[in-house]
Design a protein around this motif. Structure first.
Motif, mmCIF file in Angstrom:
data_model
loop_
_atom_site.group_PDB
_atom_site.id
_atom_site.type_symbol
_atom_site.label_atom_id
_atom_site.label_comp_id
_atom_site.label_asym_id
_atom_site.label_seq_id
_atom_site.Cartn_x
_atom_site.Cartn_y
_atom_site.Cartn_z
ATOM 1 N N THR A 1 167.627 91.574 -50.222
ATOM 2 C CA THR A 1 167.035 90.242 -50.324
ATOM 3 C C THR A 1 168.130 89.252 -50.660
ATOM 4 O O THR A 1 169.114 89.582 -51.326
ATOM 5 N N ALA A 2 167.952 88.023 -50.189
ATOM 6 C CA ALA A 2 168.901 86.945 -50.438
ATOM 7 C C ALA A 2 168.135 85.641 -50.498
ATOM 8 O O ALA A 2 167.048 85.511 -49.913
ATOM 9 N N LEU A 3 168.676 84.677 -51.217
ATOM 10 C CA LEU A 3 168.016 83.372 -51.307
ATOM 11 C C LEU A 3 167.814 82.810 -49.906
ATOM 12 O O LEU A 3 168.741 82.742 -49.098
ATOM 13 N N GLY A 4 166.574 82.414 -49.646
ATOM 14 C CA GLY A 4 166.235 81.904 -48.321
ATOM 15 C C GLY A 4 165.857 82.976 -47.335
ATOM 16 O O GLY A 4 165.448 82.672 -46.206
ATOM 17 N N HIS A 5 165.968 84.248 -47.726
ATOM 18 C CA HIS A 5 165.645 85.368 -46.846
ATOM 19 C C HIS A 5 164.919 86.402 -47.696
ATOM 20 O O HIS A 5 165.532 87.314 -48.236
#
Length: 711
Positions: free
Chosen positions: A61-65
């Motif tokens: 997981t990543a910010l914006g995703h």
């Protein structure tokens, strides 16, 4: 090996296998272009799953995703379905096979390299993931898996094993049906997998406080076992859940949700996860045997791992942090007469305060002038050497007391901090080993103690916990700062051992609260507990080999002059299948009592060459905290020699221990401890060992030799 390749050569293809004679791993590309691990096990026993029901090789997981759906588990992520298979490479290094799989997300430019290794002849898979931002924009990563396995049997068929790990009560394994947590929701009726998961996490700078970073699944019908560990010196997480009528396992290092961990990857920057490791076996004991052999294969080589010298430590139930020349000299002499080969002066040797208030003033690590007369501490160290032992000292390197002059002398950035405020925990500051000043301070300390004073053993303790971490300049989140420090600490230990290759380092954190695979791969010994009650230590000693190979597991044996012979034998017997950490007021014992100690140490010295190669097993199953009978076994690689320690704390005076690996053969039985006056009996009946211990507490160490031959 199904997919034989030259090192460095690429093989893009829809299906391939990798492994060796003891392990086969199958991969397949799903319809969405992602690579899935569809089979794992011994060759000939692999059950291949449908690629569409297996998990992608990496989830992150990543910010914006974010995720494709909401829930407490990190599967079904947006990146999981976008990281497309691009290449893989195989090869061999040393005694192991390696495979690197390359995945790529065209939309962000993120590339993930899944780095798999497996020691030859062991059914063990080790995985870590290296991320590289090949795109034009920064990416803030919040979680990334180290190892994902799907397609395991349905939760209805599985029991899950976990190990509580608390101060004075380490390595307490327990089991329950996986369905007790992951309920059957009738997936077909909802056309959706359950959102529930069994999640376990470790937090803070004590990575094994609460639970060991381990777990296991056992198939209730066949006994087949999947056993794992996460090699993180800081935060970790594993979870189990249901997917496509099967079970998945996800191993992670720290995450944003649980550990306040996240990192920013600028274009061209990389990050590598902590490793996740999975061993497979026909049962729990077989899987643990494979994991034990793996731990030996990947750790830093050191002479201590085969020598297994007996260590006397003056702390437990003895001086308890109050050493002086007058107290130490007779103890040193007695320890030498008992057969100790190392003598470690524990906490307090630096304490000059009259009231013993050294807790919040430590950090300079200079010897007390008040405690040591006639030559100071060097005279004490010389006495240890004169008696034929190697001197050792206790040190708590990462902490600096708030009253220590070191707290003011070092730069503010050399300590853990949050929002510009230096952190304080129990009157102490925490050094950040990423800072050169902190590292230089500890290098100077160790080089003085080891190089100038000739100390050959360091017990490195750690008695505070920092959660969630530090925000030093450049850290995006405190959990990332903590992981960065933890890796820097292990790098520092490696550099110390490079400079002083004969030095032996014991890892301790209030006993076993830092008993993680990453640290054990660097240090030579591991403290298993601070438990001072000899009647409560047996379940810890019996289960400790689940966390640490026997030749690294330091088990306290603290016989006292006030003990009767049975209790002296009991407390000594518990350490004979690990590493003896001898203590107790041996200098106050009668000659007869000291002879009991000397006999036990002599017995240990005869069997320790076997312990350096043996793997553990549990004839009565893993011990319970209140079990009246407990048993720990060690078996040689060829199964010709087995050792079993049996403890009785209550219950009926006789017990039968099934030993399937020796059944139906001729077996020679020898009671090794107590050697002078055995308190019980042990007889081979053709299928197992019948043991009698008429009194409590009672203990026996037995050697079993297949074929009836004398070893």
């Amino acid at each position: 090996m199904a997919d034989v390749a030259q090192e460095g050569s690429p093989h893009p293809q829809d299906e391939f296998s990798w492994g060796h004679a003891a392990l086969r791993v199958d991969f397949a590309v799903a319809a969405d272009g992602t690579l899935r691990l569809v089979g794992l096990g011994r060759p000939g026993e692999v059950r291949v799953a449908d690629p569409e029901s297996a998990l992608p090789l990496v989830e992150l997981t990543a910010l914006g995703h974010g995720s494709g759906w909401s829930g407490p588990r990190f599967t079904g992520t947006a990146f999981g379905t976008r990281l497309k298979y691009r290449d893989h490479h195989t090869g061999r290094r040393g005694e192991g096979e390696w495979l690197t799989v390359e995945l790529h997300d065209p939309s962000t430019g993120l590339t993930a390299f899944v780095e798999l290794t497996s020691p030859s002849a062991l059914p063990v898979l080790r995985s870590r993931v290296r991320l590289r931002n090949d795109g034009p924009q920064p990416l803030v990563v919040q979680s990334v898996s180290s190892l994902l396995i799907g397609g395991l049997p349905a939760p209805d068929a599985l029991d899950v094993h976990r190990a509580r790990n608390d101060w004075l009560a380490e390595c307490r394994w327990y089991a329950e049906p996986l369905r007790a947590t992951v309920a059957d929701i009738n997936v077909d009726a909802h056309q959706h997998d359950s959102r529930s998961a069994l999640v376990l996490t470790g937090r803070g700078s004590w990575p094994t406080d609460g639970h060991l970073p381990m777990g296991a699944l056992t198939d209730r019908g066949s006994g087949r076992t999947w056993l794992w560990q996460i090699e993180s010196p800081a935060g970790w997480r594993w979870d189990l859940g249901e997917r496509a009528h099967g079970t998945y396992l996800a191993l992670n290092g720290p995450t944003d949700a649980e550990h306040q961990w996240r990192i920013r990857l600028a274009p061209g920057e990389e990050f590598t996860t902590v490793p996740g490791v999975l061993a497979v076996g026909s049962g729990f004991d077989a899987a643990m045997g494979a994991l034990t052999s793996y731990r030996r294969a990947i750790r830093r080589p050191h002479p201590d791992h085969t020598a297994l010298p007996v260590v006397f430590n003056d702390y437990m139930n003895t001086l308890m942090g109050d050493p002086t020349t007058e107290k130490l000299l007779p103890l040193i002499d007695a320890a030498a007469r008992a057969g100790a080969e190392y003598f470690c002066v524990d906490a307090g040797w630096y304490d000059d305060s009259a009231d013993g208030g050294w807790w919040d003033s430590v950090g300079a690590w200079q010897p007390s002038s008040r405690r040591f007369s006639d030559g100071g501490i060097r005279a004490v160290l010389d006495r240890i050497r004169e008696r034929g032992m190697v001197p050792g000292l206790w040190l708590e390197p990462e902490v600096v007391g708030v009253r220590s002059p070191v707290a003011a002398a070092l730069a503010p950035d050399a300590f853990f901090q949050r929002d510009g405020v230096r952190l304080t925990e129990q009157g102490r500051h925490q050094l950040d080993l990423r800072h050169p000043a902190a590292r230089a301070h500890l290098d100077k300390t160790v080089d003085r103690i080891v190089g100038d004073w000739g100390v050959g053993y360091l017990k490195l303790d750690y008695n505070i916990v920092i959660d969630p971490g530090t925000l030093a300049p450049g850290d995006l989140a405190p959990g990332a700062g903590l992981l960065g420090h933890a890796h820097a600490y292990l790098d520092w230990l490696s550099e110390v051992l490079d400079r002083h290759p004969r030095l032996v380092i014991e890892n301790c954190a209030s006993g076993g609260l830092r008993m993680d695979g990453a640290t054990l791969a660097v240090t030579q010994l591991q403290s298993t507990s601070d438990q001072q009650d000899p009647l409560r230590y047996p379940p810890i000693a019996a289960a400790a080999p689940t966390a640490v190979p026997p030749e690294q597991g330091a088990v306290w044996a603290y016989p006292q002059p006030g003990f009767d012979d049975d209790l002296i034998a009991f407390t000594l017997g518990g350490a004979l299948l690990g590493r003896i950490h001898l203590s107790g007021h041996l200098d106050r014992m009668s000659q007869r009592q000291l002879a009991l100690v000397r006999d036990a140490v002599s017995t240990y010295k005869t069997i320790r060459p076997d312990l350096a190669r043996a793997v553990p097993f549990w004839p009565l199953g893993l011990p319970g905290w209140t079990d009246e009978w407990l048993a720990l076994g060690m078996r040689s690689p060829d199964d010709r020699t087995s050792y079993i320690t049996v403890w009785r704390r209550g219950g009926e005076p006789e017990l039968s221990l099934p030993l399937r690996h020796l059944a139906d053969g001729e077996v020679r039985v020898e009671i090794l401890h107590p050697s002078s006056a055995p308190t019980g009996s042990a007889v081979w009946d053709g299928a197992g060992l019948r043991v009698a211990l008429p009194r409590t507490p009672g203990v026996l160490l037995v050697r079993l030799t297949a074929g009836g031959l004398v070893p």
